[in-house]
Design a protein around this motif. Structure first.
Motif, PDB file in Angstrom:
ATOM      1  N   THR A 114      -6.567  51.592   5.405  1.00 37.67           N
ATOM      2  CA  THR A 114      -6.266  50.094   5.284  1.00 37.67           C
ATOM      3  C   THR A 114      -4.927  49.859   6.027  1.00 37.67           C
ATOM      4  OG1 THR A 114      -6.441  48.014   4.411  1.00 37.67           O
ATOM      5  CG2 THR A 114      -5.953  50.067   3.031  1.00 37.67           C
ATOM      6  N   GLY A 115      -4.618  48.600   6.471  1.00 39.69           N
ATOM      7  CA  GLY A 115      -3.494  48.115   6.700  1.00 39.69           C
ATOM      8  C   GLY A 115      -2.877  47.032   5.707  1.00 39.69           C
ATOM      9  N   ASP A 116      -3.892  46.623   4.813  1.00 36.08           N
ATOM     10  CA  ASP A 116      -3.844  45.690   3.811  1.00 36.08           C
ATOM     11  C   ASP A 116      -2.448  45.917   3.218  1.00 36.08           C
ATOM     12  OD1 ASP A 116      -5.356  43.515   2.316  1.00 36.08           O
ATOM     13  OD2 ASP A 116      -4.333  44.738   0.870  1.00 36.08           O
ATOM     14  N   SER A 159      -6.607  52.451   9.525  1.00 30.83           N
ATOM     15  CA  SER A 159      -7.705  51.425   9.463  1.00 30.83           C
ATOM     16  C   SER A 159      -8.943  51.443  10.275  1.00 30.83           C
ATOM     17  CB  SER A 159      -6.956  50.037   9.419  1.00 30.83           C
ATOM     18  OG  SER A 159      -6.390  49.816  10.662  1.00 30.83           O
ATOM     19  N   ARG A 160      -8.763  52.396  11.172  1.00 30.55           N
ATOM     20  CA  ARG A 160     -10.013  52.761  11.987  1.00 30.55           C
ATOM     21  C   ARG A 160     -10.755  53.945  11.861  1.00 30.55           C
ATOM     22  NH1 ARG A 160      -7.720  50.660  18.019  1.00 30.55           N
ATOM     23  NH2 ARG A 160      -7.040  48.715  17.312  1.00 30.55           N
ATOM     24  N   ALA A 161     -10.522  54.333  10.588  1.00 28.24           N
ATOM     25  CA  ALA A 161     -11.277  55.585  10.337  1.00 28.24           C
ATOM     26  C   ALA A 161     -12.793  55.338  10.178  1.00 28.24           C
ATOM     27  CB  ALA A 161     -10.833  56.178   8.956  1.00 28.24           C
ATOM     28  N   SER A 162     -13.524  56.487  10.901  1.00 29.71           N
ATOM     29  CA  SER A 162     -14.982  56.264  10.940  1.00 29.71           C
ATOM     30  C   SER A 162     -15.400  56.596   9.671  1.00 29.71           C
ATOM     31  CB  SER A 162     -15.610  57.116  11.995  1.00 29.71           C
ATOM     32  OG  SER A 162     -15.277  58.441  11.716  1.00 29.71           O
ATOM     33  N   ALA A 163     -16.989  56.443   9.174  1.00 29.62           N
ATOM     34  CA  ALA A 163     -17.513  56.767   8.043  1.00 29.62           C
ATOM     35  C   ALA A 163     -17.395  58.493   7.980  1.00 29.62           C
ATOM     36  CB  ALA A 163     -18.857  56.349   7.924  1.00 29.62           C
ATOM     37  N   ASP A 164     -17.514  59.062   9.033  1.00 33.94           N
ATOM     38  CA  ASP A 164     -17.746  60.595   9.066  1.00 33.94           C
ATOM     39  C   ASP A 164     -16.185  61.097   8.611  1.00 33.94           C
ATOM     40  OD1 ASP A 164     -20.119  60.686   9.777  1.00 33.94           O
ATOM     41  OD2 ASP A 164     -19.670  61.139  11.699  1.00 33.94           O
ATOM     42  N   GLU A 165     -15.183  60.330   9.227  1.00 32.29           N
ATOM     43  CA  GLU A 165     -13.570  60.839   8.762  1.00 32.29           C
ATOM     44  C   GLU A 165     -13.425  60.546   7.297  1.00 32.29           C
ATOM     45  OE1 GLU A 165     -11.553  60.010  13.042  1.00 32.29           O
ATOM     46  OE2 GLU A 165     -12.004  58.432  11.689  1.00 32.29           O
ATOM     47  N   LEU A 166     -13.867  59.488   6.818  1.00 35.54           N
ATOM     48  CA  LEU A 166     -13.795  59.443   5.376  1.00 35.54           C
ATOM     49  C   LEU A 166     -14.370  60.086   4.702  1.00 35.54           C
ATOM     50  CD1 LEU A 166     -13.490  55.506   5.861  1.00 35.54           C
ATOM     51  CD2 LEU A 166     -11.932  56.775   4.468  1.00 35.54           C
ATOM     52  N   VAL A 167     -15.556  60.625   4.902  1.00 36.36           N
ATOM     53  CA  VAL A 167     -16.497  61.544   4.185  1.00 36.36           C
ATOM     54  C   VAL A 167     -15.896  62.626   4.114  1.00 36.36           C
ATOM     55  CG1 VAL A 167     -18.837  62.677   3.952  1.00 36.36           C
ATOM     56  CG2 VAL A 167     -18.770  60.352   4.429  1.00 36.36           C
ATOM     57  N   ALA A 168     -15.253  63.106   5.335  1.00 34.00           N
ATOM     58  CA  ALA A 168     -14.712  64.637   5.502  1.00 34.00           C
ATOM     59  C   ALA A 168     -13.435  64.252   4.581  1.00 34.00           C
ATOM     60  CB  ALA A 168     -14.410  64.702   7.034  1.00 34.00           C
ATOM     61  N   GLY A 169     -12.617  63.372   4.678  1.00 37.44           N
ATOM     62  CA  GLY A 169     -11.399  63.339   3.685  1.00 37.44           C
ATOM     63  C   GLY A 169     -11.796  63.331   2.358  1.00 37.44           C
ATOM     64  N   VAL A 170     -12.950  62.769   1.811  1.00 37.94           N
ATOM     65  CA  VAL A 170     -12.931  62.753   0.464  1.00 37.94           C
ATOM     66  C   VAL A 170     -13.627  64.032  -0.071  1.00 37.94           C
ATOM     67  CG1 VAL A 170     -14.503  61.735  -1.261  1.00 37.94           C
ATOM     68  CG2 VAL A 170     -13.367  60.347   0.418  1.00 37.94           C
ATOM     69  N   SER A 171     -14.311  64.701   0.813  1.00 42.84           N
ATOM     70  CA  SER A 171     -14.792  65.890   0.664  1.00 42.84           C
ATOM     71  C   SER A 171     -13.957  67.091   0.502  1.00 42.84           C
ATOM     72  CB  SER A 171     -16.116  66.124   1.660  1.00 42.84           C
ATOM     73  OG  SER A 171     -16.989  65.419   1.786  1.00 42.84           O
ATOM     74  N   ARG A 172     -12.874  66.955   1.653  1.00 44.15           N
ATOM     75  CA  ARG A 172     -11.772  68.012   1.383  1.00 44.15           C
ATOM     76  C   ARG A 172     -11.065  67.885   0.055  1.00 44.15           C
ATOM     77  NH1 ARG A 172     -10.723  66.781   6.752  1.00 44.15           N
ATOM     78  NH2 ARG A 172      -9.122  65.129   6.281  1.00 44.15           N
ATOM     79  N   LEU A 173     -10.861  66.496  -0.472  1.00 43.61           N
ATOM     80  CA  LEU A 173     -10.015  66.312  -1.790  1.00 43.61           C
ATOM     81  C   LEU A 173     -11.042  67.070  -2.972  1.00 43.61           C
ATOM     82  CD1 LEU A 173      -8.087  63.129  -1.508  1.00 43.61           C
ATOM     83  CD2 LEU A 173      -7.303  65.478  -1.089  1.00 43.61           C
ATOM     84  N   LEU A 194     -12.007  49.343   2.515  1.00 45.79           N
ATOM     85  CA  LEU A 194     -12.118  50.251   3.536  1.00 45.79           C
ATOM     86  C   LEU A 194     -12.364  49.546   4.909  1.00 45.79           C
ATOM     87  CD1 LEU A 194     -14.304  52.591   1.035  1.00 45.79           C
ATOM     88  CD2 LEU A 194     -12.329  53.201   2.191  1.00 45.79           C
ATOM     89  N   PRO A 195     -12.473  50.331   6.010  1.00 45.00           N
ATOM     90  CA  PRO A 195     -12.655  49.817   7.459  1.00 45.00           C
ATOM     91  C   PRO A 195     -14.063  49.069   7.117  1.00 45.00           C
ATOM     92  CG  PRO A 195     -11.889  52.008   7.482  1.00 45.00           C
ATOM     93  CD  PRO A 195     -12.054  51.910   5.904  1.00 45.00           C
ATOM     94  N   LYS A 196     -14.421  48.148   8.104  1.00 46.20           N
ATOM     95  CA  LYS A 196     -15.464  47.268   7.970  1.00 46.20           C
ATOM     96  C   LYS A 196     -16.752  48.120   8.265  1.00 46.20           C
ATOM     97  CE  LYS A 196     -16.196  42.743   9.741  1.00 46.20           C
ATOM     98  NZ  LYS A 196     -15.613  41.700  10.528  1.00 46.20           N
ATOM     99  N   GLY A 197     -17.830  47.953   7.257  1.00 50.18           N
ATOM    100  CA  GLY A 197     -19.114  48.638   7.499  1.00 50.18           C
ATOM    101  C   GLY A 197     -19.253  49.708   6.640  1.00 50.18           C
TER     102      GLY A 197
END
Ligand code: NAP
Length: 280
Positions: A40-42, A70-84, A99-102
């Motif tokens: 996010t850019g918030d 802030s334009r990360a896709s759902a897949d990118e976020l899932v991959a980021g969380v899974s990596r951690l 989180l990004p819209k949607g």
């Protein structure tokens, strides 16, 4: 006079304890590490993440901020969380909102193992808190309980009102109060006549995000008021959800804003990272 329930000393005590435990863990070659997913850019979210990083660093806890944009896709976020989640060197994880819209925090936090869910965001943590099983509760909810405990506020048999029903504050606080044998009422924006409900309560926990809304009309004389609200005004000052001047002399005790729940929340978040690291 209404007693002020400051969180400063309690928070300092928790932070000092965390620091000691970090030293011990490092002697055993474990470097407590917090991973934060940011997308996010918030500005207030970025400010919050940086403030956690600062507090963690001064306690010796390493922080990795994974800014996915802030334009990360759902897949990118899932991959980021899974990596951690899969990285054994990372002991605690926070998924920062918004989180990004949607993309829902509920869906994404399904990827969080409960053992690393140090801010109680995931459904497993929330379920275990509700069942009264060991779990990381959301830090703010735990901070409210720690403050009540610190100031020896009796809970058993009291009528406690929680104003606000968010998943991060209102609902978990209500569960924790219930486990402490309080009789709990939850009010929200559809509740009729919140002031008359509040005037029946021995303890009122307010988390609504409406600066100064709770005034003397909501307070039974002698009631204990925990103000979770943190609302920045136009001058950058932080205002609570309670009108402190209006309730002064009527409430028995009130947490100040700033300096009440906020610092305790941050300290508890750090304590959770250390607890998670200790379990590895
Ligand atoms: P949130 O998700 O926006 O939830 C606000 C809750 O308040 C909702 O349940 C809403 O009801 C209820 N509400 C709003 N207006 C109301 C009214 N007039 N009467 C009764 N209920 C009302 O907010 P949150 O995340 O829980 O945060 C609340 C406040 O706490 C904010 O100021 C936030 O910055 C602060 N906060 C502080 C900390 C800390 O560590 N100190 C941590 C987290 C949050 P509906 O469900 O019907 O909409």
């Amino acid at each position: 006079m209404t007693k002020l329930l400051s969180g400063a000393d309690l928070a300092a005590g928790i932070r000092a304890d965390v620091k000691r435990q970090v030293v011990e863990l490092k002697e055993h070659h474990i470097a407590p590490t917090l991973g934060i997913i940011l997308a996010t850019g918030d500005e207030s979210a970025i400010w919050y993440v940086n403030s956690i990083k600062k507090a963690a660093s001064s306690a010796g806890i390493a922080v990795q901020i994974h800014d996915l944009g802030s334009r990360a896709s759902a897949d990118e976020l899932v991959a980021g969380v899974s990596r951690l989640a899969d990285n054994s060197a990372v002991h605690g994880i926070i998924i920062q909102t918004p989180l990004p819209k949607g993309i829902s925090i509920g869906d994404l936090s399904l990827r969080l193992p409960a053992s690393k869910d140090i801010d109680g965001a995931g459904p497993l943590s929330a379920g275990r808190v509700t069942l009264g099983e060991p779990a990381f509760a959301p830090s703010t909810a735990e901070a409210v309980m720690e403050l009540l405990h610190e100031y020896q506020v009796p809970l058993d048999g009291t009528h406690s009102l929680v104003v606000g029903r968010s998943s991060v504050v209102g609902k978990p606080v209500a569960q924790l109060l219930l486990q402490a044998n309080a009789t709990v009422t939850i009010a929200h924006s559809h509740t009729a006549d919140v002031p008359s409900l509040a005037r029946q309560a021995d303890i009122v926990v307010v988390a609504i995000g409406k600066p100064g809304l709770i005034d003397s009309a909501y307070i039974k004389p002698g009631a204990i008021i925990i103000d979770v609200g943190t609302n920045p005004d136009a001058h950058g000052r932080l205002l609570g959800d309670v009108d402190a001047a209006s309730v002064d002399g009527i409430a028995g005790a009130l947490t100040p804003v700033p300096g009440g729940v906020g610092p305790v929340t941050t300290a508890i978040l750090l304590r959770h990272v250390v607890e998670a690291a200790k379990r590895t």
